[in-house]
Motif scaffolding. Sequence first.
Motif, short mmCIF file in Angstrom:
data_model
loop_
_atom_site.label_atom_id
_atom_site.label_comp_id
_atom_site.label_asym_id
_atom_site.label_seq_id
_atom_site.Cartn_x
_atom_site.Cartn_y
_atom_site.Cartn_z
N GLU A 170 -99.68 27.04 24.66
CA GLU A 170 -98.35 26.23 24.86
C GLU A 170 -97.38 26.58 23.45
OE1 GLU A 170 -99.01 22.17 24.72
OE2 GLU A 170 -96.78 21.69 23.84
N ILE A 171 -98.13 27.17 22.62
CA ILE A 171 -97.24 27.53 21.50
C ILE A 171 -96.35 28.67 21.85
CG2 ILE A 171 -97.35 28.63 19.00
CD1 ILE A 171 -99.86 26.79 18.53
N VAL A 172 -96.87 29.86 22.64
CA VAL A 172 -96.00 31.02 22.73
C VAL A 172 -94.90 30.57 24.00
CG1 VAL A 172 -97.45 32.61 21.67
CG2 VAL A 172 -98.04 31.82 24.14
N GLU A 173 -95.52 29.81 24.70
CA GLU A 173 -94.49 29.61 25.97
C GLU A 173 -93.43 28.49 25.56
OE1 GLU A 173 -95.49 28.17 30.39
OE2 GLU A 173 -97.00 27.54 28.97
N LYS A 174 -94.07 27.42 24.81
CA LYS A 174 -92.69 26.60 24.70
C LYS A 174 -91.89 26.77 23.21
CE LYS A 174 -93.80 22.62 27.35
NZ LYS A 174 -95.13 21.92 27.05
N PHE A 175 -92.63 27.44 22.27
CA PHE A 175 -92.13 27.56 20.87
C PHE A 175 -91.78 28.89 20.36
CE2 PHE A 175 -92.24 23.16 20.31
CZ PHE A 175 -93.56 22.62 20.92
N GLY A 176 -92.87 29.62 20.32
CA GLY A 176 -92.72 30.91 19.68
C GLY A 176 -93.37 31.12 18.60
N LEU A 177 -93.70 32.77 18.23
CA LEU A 177 -94.27 32.87 16.98
C LEU A 177 -93.69 34.19 16.32
CD1 LEU A 177 -97.84 33.63 18.11
CD2 LEU A 177 -97.45 31.57 16.92
N VAL A 178 -93.59 33.82 14.92
CA VAL A 178 -93.12 34.86 14.00
C VAL A 178 -94.52 35.33 13.40
CG1 VAL A 178 -91.50 35.63 12.38
CG2 VAL A 178 -90.89 33.64 13.89
N CYS A 179 -94.85 36.38 13.55
CA CYS A 179 -95.98 36.97 12.88
C CYS A 179 -96.08 37.86 11.90
CB CYS A 179 -97.07 37.43 14.23
SG CYS A 179 -98.46 36.97 14.44
N ILE A 180 -96.45 37.72 10.76
CA ILE A 180 -96.17 38.68 9.74
C ILE A 180 -97.69 39.54 9.43
CG2 ILE A 180 -95.61 38.99 7.40
CD1 ILE A 180 -93.63 37.33 8.54
N SER A 181 -97.51 40.70 9.75
CA SER A 181 -98.57 41.46 9.50
C SER A 181 -98.50 42.61 8.50
CB SER A 181 -99.00 42.16 10.88
OG SER A 181 -97.87 43.09 11.16
N ARG A 182 -99.70 42.98 8.03
CA ARG A 182 -99.69 43.87 6.65
C ARG A 182 -99.22 45.36 7.09
NH1 ARG A 182 -105.58 41.70 5.83
NH2 ARG A 182 -104.60 39.64 5.63
N ALA A 183 -98.68 46.26 6.13
CA ALA A 183 -98.48 47.62 6.49
C ALA A 183 -99.85 48.02 6.75
CB ALA A 183 -97.86 48.22 5.34
N GLY A 184 -99.92 48.95 8.15
CA GLY A 184 -101.28 49.54 8.16
C GLY A 184 -101.83 48.68 9.32
N HIS A 197 -91.82 38.31 24.50
CA HIS A 197 -90.31 38.34 24.12
C HIS A 197 -90.38 36.94 23.17
CE1 HIS A 197 -91.42 35.36 27.46
NE2 HIS A 197 -90.48 34.58 26.75
N ASN A 198 -91.32 36.41 23.04
CA ASN A 198 -91.38 35.21 22.19
C ASN A 198 -92.25 35.14 20.92
OD1 ASN A 198 -89.91 32.64 21.55
ND2 ASN A 198 -90.92 31.48 22.94
N ILE A 199 -92.79 36.55 20.74
CA ILE A 199 -93.62 36.73 19.77
C ILE A 199 -92.94 37.97 18.90
CG2 ILE A 199 -96.00 37.86 19.05
CD1 ILE A 199 -97.01 36.67 21.94
N PHE A 200 -92.48 37.46 17.49
CA PHE A 200 -91.79 38.31 16.73
C PHE A 200 -92.68 38.96 15.86
CE2 PHE A 200 -87.54 37.34 18.46
CZ PHE A 200 -87.77 36.01 19.15
N LEU A 201 -92.99 40.20 15.85
CA LEU A 201 -93.68 41.06 14.88
C LEU A 201 -93.09 41.57 13.82
CD1 LEU A 201 -96.42 42.93 17.56
CD2 LEU A 201 -96.47 40.64 16.25
N VAL A 202 -93.53 40.89 12.41
CA VAL A 202 -92.54 41.27 11.40
C VAL A 202 -93.72 42.21 10.56
CG1 VAL A 202 -91.40 40.61 9.38
CG2 VAL A 202 -91.46 39.25 11.43
N ARG A 203 -93.53 43.39 10.10
CA ARG A 203 -94.25 44.29 9.21
C ARG A 203 -93.82 43.93 7.58
NH1 ARG A 203 -96.31 48.00 12.44
NH2 ARG A 203 -97.24 49.51 10.95
#
Lengths: 255, 285
Positions: free
Chosen positions: A154-168, A186-192
């Motif tokens: 439901e989270i990715v479908e209705k809202f969306g994720l901004v996901c922070i991941s470590r370098a590497g 399209h609703n999951i934003f990956l931030v390095r």
Amino acid sequence: RSRIPVILLACGSFNPTTNMHMRLFELARDHLHQTGQYQVIEGIMSPVSDNYGKKGLVSARHWVAMAKLALETSDWIRVDAWESEQDTWTETVKVLRHHYNEALRAFQSKKAFTRNKHPTESSTGNSFSCQQPVLPELKLLCGADFLLIFYIKEIVEKFGLVCISRAGSDPSQFIQQSDLLSKFQHNIFLVREWIQNEISATWIRSALSRGLSVKYLVPDSVIAYIAQHVYTAESEHRKKGHLLHPLRLQNTTIN
Amino acid sequence: DPDRKTEVVLLACGSFNPITNMHLRLFELARDYFHETGKYKVIKGIISPVGDAYKKKGLISANHRVTMAKLATKNSDWVEVDDWESCQSEWLETLKVLRYHHQKLLSADVTNSLQDAVPITKLGRKRKQEPNRHEPIKKKNQSPVLKSVPQVKLLCGSDMLESFGIPNLWKLEDITEIVEKHGLVCISRAGNNAQKFIYESDVLWRHKNNIHLVEEWIPNDISSTRIRRALRRGQSIRYLVPDVVRVYIEQHRLYSPESEDRNAGVVLAPLQRNATDPRSSQALN
């Protein structure tokens, strides 16, 4: 130029709030702005309720108080105590729904307000409020480990994720391998996070109980607050023996 | 016995272009380390930004760098900024800065000792006349000559330690005197190469007791280079540098693609100087 307004929500214990917690918001905002499609209008830090069971947690009102102090200098991130005031642990998706409803309520009253005004009058500042107010999207700000959690649909479908991941580390492959996640990519934003800065709140608490310095890892105002409401070896063991509630942001950057 | 502890002053040399939370953390980590040994007492931390004559690429004016460092340490009760090095018109070797601060401490110490030495008899007399006074007698007043002088140690990250190996960057005799007469405190990530680097150098190995390796458990990569890069790209640097520093950078628009191009093509001062000095060709190993 009409960017979609976004509210970022981060859940966790924030025990205590560290510079890294706040960095995550800054990173997420920069990332969304640089896509050219979004305008982050608000950040919400939502400390978890007291009844969590994880070792070393002190009462929720302290987390809220510390987050407030830490966020004093921020003009867009605020702490919300709703979740911390609930009697029991609240599923992340319920917290998202609550804040979404709040944002919807605010949007509806703003819409009614602007309808009553002269059409050429515009409100202050924001690019989107010159026209009809646009309903903001609410996205969950989290660490890459959150992708592992099973009730994420439901989270990715209705809202969306901004996901922070470590370098590497690169979660994009993990997303490709999951039918559910790739459907909603399209609703999951990956931030390095290229500037490594992994301030674990658990380590902070250990350091404090050993009398080591945490200056420059945690805001000075929070350090001063902690000095009054001390993290001792005692509070680390207080919750021992309790069953842990369902995994939430375990071992992620938010914790 | 607190008076038996060796007093230590931590000196950090570098560009501080700009100062970051990581620089400030080095001091905190080093101080905790020394205090945990039970043998040392860290009495002061000194940040000494390098002068403009260093000619490093992207180095902005010393005035700004010193000001930012001062803003960053305003609410520290033991770390301060010293601008002596930055005021020199020529680039100074790190050893010279160490010697300067060591000398400064020595003369301050002599002055203090002389001041302390004077009232001994007076104090003694006072005690006889007023036995109810609760003034403690300072032990160190009794033997000012025997009190050990504070040591000035060079505080750095593993990158500076490993820079000892870069040809012509350091003079071998300087490195020798730094580790022999002063000491090094090197903060590095757990599992790093610092120990190996020391092992592979005869000079460093000989003085390894004066090289303190401190492990940093929180990976902290907040380098000034990354900060400047983020600023050029319009990205946030909040919570990576003290807020007062961030505000100062914004107000003065300090970092840009143009500022990063300063000294482009210019040879770094130590490389320039040591290239003409035959002694510098001596290898560290």
